[in-house]
Design a protein around this motif. Sequence first.
Motif, PDB file in Angstrom:
ATOM      1  N   ILE A 126     -11.727   9.801  17.466  1.00  0.00           N
ATOM      2  CA  ILE A 126     -10.463  10.392  17.909  1.00  0.00           C
ATOM      3  C   ILE A 126     -10.476  11.859  17.468  1.00  0.00           C
ATOM      4  CG2 ILE A 126      -7.944  10.293  17.575  1.00  0.00           C
ATOM      5  CD1 ILE A 126      -9.096   7.882  19.125  1.00  0.00           C
ATOM      6  N   SER A 127     -10.048  12.762  18.356  1.00  0.00           N
ATOM      7  CA  SER A 127     -10.285  14.188  18.039  1.00  0.00           C
ATOM      8  C   SER A 127      -9.380  14.750  16.939  1.00  0.00           C
ATOM      9  CB  SER A 127     -10.212  15.036  19.301  1.00  0.00           C
ATOM     10  OG  SER A 127      -8.924  14.955  19.822  1.00  0.00           O
ATOM     11  N   SER A 128      -8.183  14.234  16.779  1.00  0.00           N
ATOM     12  CA  SER A 128      -7.359  14.734  15.669  1.00  0.00           C
ATOM     13  C   SER A 128      -6.852  13.550  14.836  1.00  0.00           C
ATOM     14  CB  SER A 128      -6.189  15.562  16.196  1.00  0.00           C
ATOM     15  OG  SER A 128      -5.525  14.865  17.228  1.00  0.00           O
ATOM     16  N   PRO A 129      -7.778  12.906  14.090  1.00  0.00           N
ATOM     17  CA  PRO A 129      -7.442  11.656  13.398  1.00  0.00           C
ATOM     18  C   PRO A 129      -6.323  11.794  12.373  1.00  0.00           C
ATOM     19  CG  PRO A 129      -9.591  12.478  12.692  1.00  0.00           C
ATOM     20  CD  PRO A 129      -9.161  13.338  13.839  1.00  0.00           C
ATOM     21  N   SER A 130      -6.346  12.880  11.614  1.00  0.00           N
ATOM     22  CA  SER A 130      -5.374  13.009  10.548  1.00  0.00           C
ATOM     23  C   SER A 130      -3.969  13.247  11.122  1.00  0.00           C
ATOM     24  CB  SER A 130      -5.829  14.153   9.642  1.00  0.00           C
ATOM     25  OG  SER A 130      -4.813  14.513   8.788  1.00  0.00           O
ATOM     26  N   LEU A 131      -3.889  14.138  12.089  1.00  0.00           N
ATOM     27  CA  LEU A 131      -2.598  14.416  12.724  1.00  0.00           C
ATOM     28  C   LEU A 131      -2.033  13.146  13.388  1.00  0.00           C
ATOM     29  CD1 LEU A 131      -0.434  16.447  13.701  1.00  0.00           C
ATOM     30  CD2 LEU A 131      -1.845  16.808  15.726  1.00  0.00           C
ATOM     31  N   ASP A 132      -2.885  12.454  14.129  1.00  0.00           N
ATOM     32  CA  ASP A 132      -2.413  11.240  14.809  1.00  0.00           C
ATOM     33  C   ASP A 132      -1.937  10.207  13.791  1.00  0.00           C
ATOM     34  OD1 ASP A 132      -3.284  12.623  16.969  1.00  0.00           O
ATOM     35  OD2 ASP A 132      -4.695  11.121  17.698  1.00  0.00           O
ATOM     36  N   ALA A 133      -2.689  10.069  12.689  1.00  0.00           N
ATOM     37  CA  ALA A 133      -2.302   9.105  11.651  1.00  0.00           C
ATOM     38  C   ALA A 133      -0.919   9.454  11.099  1.00  0.00           C
ATOM     39  CB  ALA A 133      -3.339   9.113  10.531  1.00  0.00           C
ATOM     40  N   ILE A 178      -2.336   1.971  14.998  1.00  0.00           N
ATOM     41  CA  ILE A 178      -3.612   2.661  14.749  1.00  0.00           C
ATOM     42  C   ILE A 178      -4.739   2.002  15.558  1.00  0.00           C
ATOM     43  CG2 ILE A 178      -5.384   3.103  12.965  1.00  0.00           C
ATOM     44  CD1 ILE A 178      -3.038   5.064  12.841  1.00  0.00           C
ATOM     45  N   LYS A 179      -4.695   0.688  15.658  1.00  0.00           N
ATOM     46  CA  LYS A 179      -5.732   0.005  16.452  1.00  0.00           C
ATOM     47  C   LYS A 179      -5.597   0.367  17.926  1.00  0.00           C
ATOM     48  CE  LYS A 179      -6.521  -4.011  13.528  1.00  0.00           C
ATOM     49  NZ  LYS A 179      -5.979  -5.381  13.329  1.00  0.00           N
ATOM     50  N   LYS A 180      -4.351   0.488  18.388  1.00  0.00           N
ATOM     51  CA  LYS A 180      -4.156   0.887  19.791  1.00  0.00           C
ATOM     52  C   LYS A 180      -4.642   2.317  20.017  1.00  0.00           C
ATOM     53  CE  LYS A 180      -0.322  -2.061  21.106  1.00  0.00           C
ATOM     54  NZ  LYS A 180       1.123  -2.145  21.221  1.00  0.00           N
ATOM     55  N   ARG A 181      -4.373   3.165  19.039  1.00  0.00           N
ATOM     56  CA  ARG A 181      -4.827   4.558  19.168  1.00  0.00           C
ATOM     57  C   ARG A 181      -6.355   4.611  19.213  1.00  0.00           C
ATOM     58  NH1 ARG A 181      -5.715   8.260  21.365  1.00  0.00           N
ATOM     59  NH2 ARG A 181      -5.881  10.390  20.610  1.00  0.00           N
ATOM     60  N   ALA A 182      -6.990   3.723  18.427  1.00  0.00           N
ATOM     61  CA  ALA A 182      -8.461   3.674  18.429  1.00  0.00           C
ATOM     62  C   ALA A 182      -8.978   3.282  19.814  1.00  0.00           C
ATOM     63  CB  ALA A 182      -8.947   2.692  17.370  1.00  0.00           C
ATOM     64  N   ILE A 193       0.840  -1.198   0.000  1.00  0.00           N
ATOM     65  CA  ILE A 193       0.000   0.000   0.000  1.00  0.00           C
ATOM     66  C   ILE A 193       0.876   1.250   0.000  1.00  0.00           C
ATOM     67  CG2 ILE A 193      -0.258  -0.119   2.527  1.00  0.00           C
ATOM     68  CD1 ILE A 193      -3.155   0.935   2.120  1.00  0.00           C
ATOM     69  N   LYS A 194       0.380   2.268  -0.681  1.00  0.00           N
ATOM     70  CA  LYS A 194       1.130   3.524  -0.758  1.00  0.00           C
ATOM     71  C   LYS A 194       0.923   4.329   0.525  1.00  0.00           C
ATOM     72  CE  LYS A 194      -0.589   4.980  -4.681  1.00  0.00           C
ATOM     73  NZ  LYS A 194      -1.057   5.165  -5.980  1.00  0.00           N
ATOM     74  N   ILE A 195       1.883   5.171   0.836  1.00  0.00           N
ATOM     75  CA  ILE A 195       1.781   6.034   2.015  1.00  0.00           C
ATOM     76  C   ILE A 195       0.474   6.838   1.991  1.00  0.00           C
ATOM     77  CG2 ILE A 195       2.779   8.143   3.033  1.00  0.00           C
ATOM     78  CD1 ILE A 195       5.473   6.917   2.857  1.00  0.00           C
ATOM     79  N   SER A 196       0.152   7.422   0.845  1.00  0.00           N
ATOM     80  CA  SER A 196      -1.070   8.250   0.774  1.00  0.00           C
ATOM     81  C   SER A 196      -2.304   7.413   1.098  1.00  0.00           C
ATOM     82  CB  SER A 196      -1.205   8.877  -0.611  1.00  0.00           C
ATOM     83  OG  SER A 196      -1.179   7.877  -1.591  1.00  0.00           O
ATOM     84  N   ASP A 197      -2.329   6.162   0.594  1.00  0.00           N
ATOM     85  CA  ASP A 197      -3.519   5.332   0.820  1.00  0.00           C
ATOM     86  C   ASP A 197      -3.635   4.884   2.273  1.00  0.00           C
ATOM     87  OD1 ASP A 197      -4.223   5.631  -1.787  1.00  0.00           O
ATOM     88  OD2 ASP A 197      -3.237   3.780  -2.459  1.00  0.00           O
ATOM     89  N   ILE A 198      -2.495   4.534   2.847  1.00  0.00           N
ATOM     90  CA  ILE A 198      -2.565   4.047   4.234  1.00  0.00           C
ATOM     91  C   ILE A 198      -2.942   5.190   5.180  1.00  0.00           C
ATOM     92  CG2 ILE A 198      -0.215   4.310   5.186  1.00  0.00           C
ATOM     93  CD1 ILE A 198      -0.461   1.324   6.024  1.00  0.00           C
ATOM     94  N   LEU A 199      -2.501   6.399   4.840  1.00  0.00           N
ATOM     95  CA  LEU A 199      -2.877   7.558   5.666  1.00  0.00           C
ATOM     96  C   LEU A 199      -4.378   7.796   5.590  1.00  0.00           C
ATOM     97  CD1 LEU A 199      -0.157  10.336   5.163  1.00  0.00           C
ATOM     98  CD2 LEU A 199      -0.795   9.189   7.291  1.00  0.00           C
ATOM     99  N   GLY A 200      -4.912   7.646   4.390  1.00  0.00           N
ATOM    100  CA  GLY A 200      -6.361   7.810   4.200  1.00  0.00           C
ATOM    101  C   GLY A 200      -7.120   6.773   5.015  1.00  0.00           C
ATOM    102  N   TRP A 201      -6.637   5.529   4.930  1.00  0.00           N
ATOM    103  CA  TRP A 201      -7.291   4.453   5.689  1.00  0.00           C
ATOM    104  C   TRP A 201      -7.257   4.758   7.193  1.00  0.00           C
ATOM    105  CZ3 TRP A 201      -4.658   1.548   9.357  1.00  0.00           C
ATOM    106  CH2 TRP A 201      -5.447   0.584  10.012  1.00  0.00           C
ATOM    107  N   ALA A 202      -6.067   5.127   7.691  1.00  0.00           N
ATOM    108  CA  ALA A 202      -5.902   5.334   9.135  1.00  0.00           C
ATOM    109  C   ALA A 202      -6.755   6.505   9.626  1.00  0.00           C
ATOM    110  CB  ALA A 202      -4.430   5.578   9.460  1.00  0.00           C
ATOM    111  N   ASP A 219      -9.560   7.624   8.345  1.00  0.00           N
ATOM    112  CA  ASP A 219     -10.972   7.190   8.393  1.00  0.00           C
ATOM    113  C   ASP A 219     -11.222   6.280   9.590  1.00  0.00           C
ATOM    114  OD1 ASP A 219     -11.386   8.570   6.121  1.00  0.00           O
ATOM    115  OD2 ASP A 219     -11.430   6.822   4.774  1.00  0.00           O
ATOM    116  N   PHE A 220     -10.286   5.364   9.816  1.00  0.00           N
ATOM    117  CA  PHE A 220     -10.437   4.406  10.907  1.00  0.00           C
ATOM    118  C   PHE A 220     -10.528   5.137  12.248  1.00  0.00           C
ATOM    119  CE2 PHE A 220      -8.843   1.179  13.902  1.00  0.00           C
ATOM    120  CZ  PHE A 220      -9.616   0.081  13.541  1.00  0.00           C
TER     121      PHE A 220
END
Length: 306
Positions: free
Chosen positions: A25-32, A67-71, A7-16, A18-19
């Motif tokens: 989580i209050s700042s999902p994109s930053l945390d990802a 990411i699962k732990k962060r969730a 998986i590409k970095i851009s795609d995995i970031l998108g997945w994380a 969303d997850f």
Amino acid sequence: MLIQKHIKISDILGWATDFLTGYNISSPSLDAQVLLSYVLGINRMDLYLNLRQIMTEDESRRYENLIKKRAKRIPVAYLIGEKEFMGLSFLVNEDVLIPRPETEILVELILNRIGKLNEKRYVIIDLGTGSGNIAVSLAKFIENADIYAIDISKAALNTAGKNAQRQEVGHKINFIQGNMFESLNQFNIKDRADFVISNPPYIKTDILKSLQPEIGFEPRIALDGGKDGLDFYERIISGAYFYLKENGYLALEIADGQVLMIKEMVDKFNGFFDIEIVKDYAGIDRIIIAKKSSDLEMEKGRWRRL
Ligand code: GLN
């Protein structure tokens, strides 16, 4: 595995992102991003320069686990084992409170006060040092300092010691295990401290449960200030009076809504003057700082200035 293998970095970031959004989580994109930078060992800026790079299977597996732990609401700082404070990187783990940006205001106030004084050796007491963020950053920025950093938790002191080593300031700090001032007897510093500083546990016991779930991963003894959140202040104020020199500063972090009560405690003690309240970035009264006045004597059950 929830995500595909290559998986590409851009795609995995998108997945994380969303997850994490799905788990509120209050700042999902930053945390990802922060967690991905950690797994790849690169900084956040470099993520953007490599968005099309393919991750290895091992990297994506490790990332997915984080990411699962962060969730599950484990704070990012514990997942990566690090938190920035005063521009320095501190090791953190579940034995210590994660340093907060508000506490930087406390450190800056001390540094400002020192800026106004002559160059000399400063004696500083930090009660409840936790990760050592206050003691270590003061040691880093003050040329000549004898710092006494106290904590009741051995595990916390262990982490604080590592942080002092990491910043190469171990020689300026005495790490002491004890309950508040009790273990300071062995040092000859009565009436000699320039500063007594503390960010004590100040959250009301009842409120603890209703705070964001992330707080539940932090050590309870670092947060729980008892029924009204004020358990530690009286002891700190009287102990500080004992250890401070005249005109030495007491500087404390306080909780939202506590300012009047703590100011009254300091006033009533009748051993401090120039009491100042400083707000945090959110406009909340967050720090109280006061100077020790000259000697007191007890008269009819009340302290009185000589
Ligand atoms: N001194 C540390 C900090 O400010 C720990 C404080 C605490 O554990 N209450 O973060």
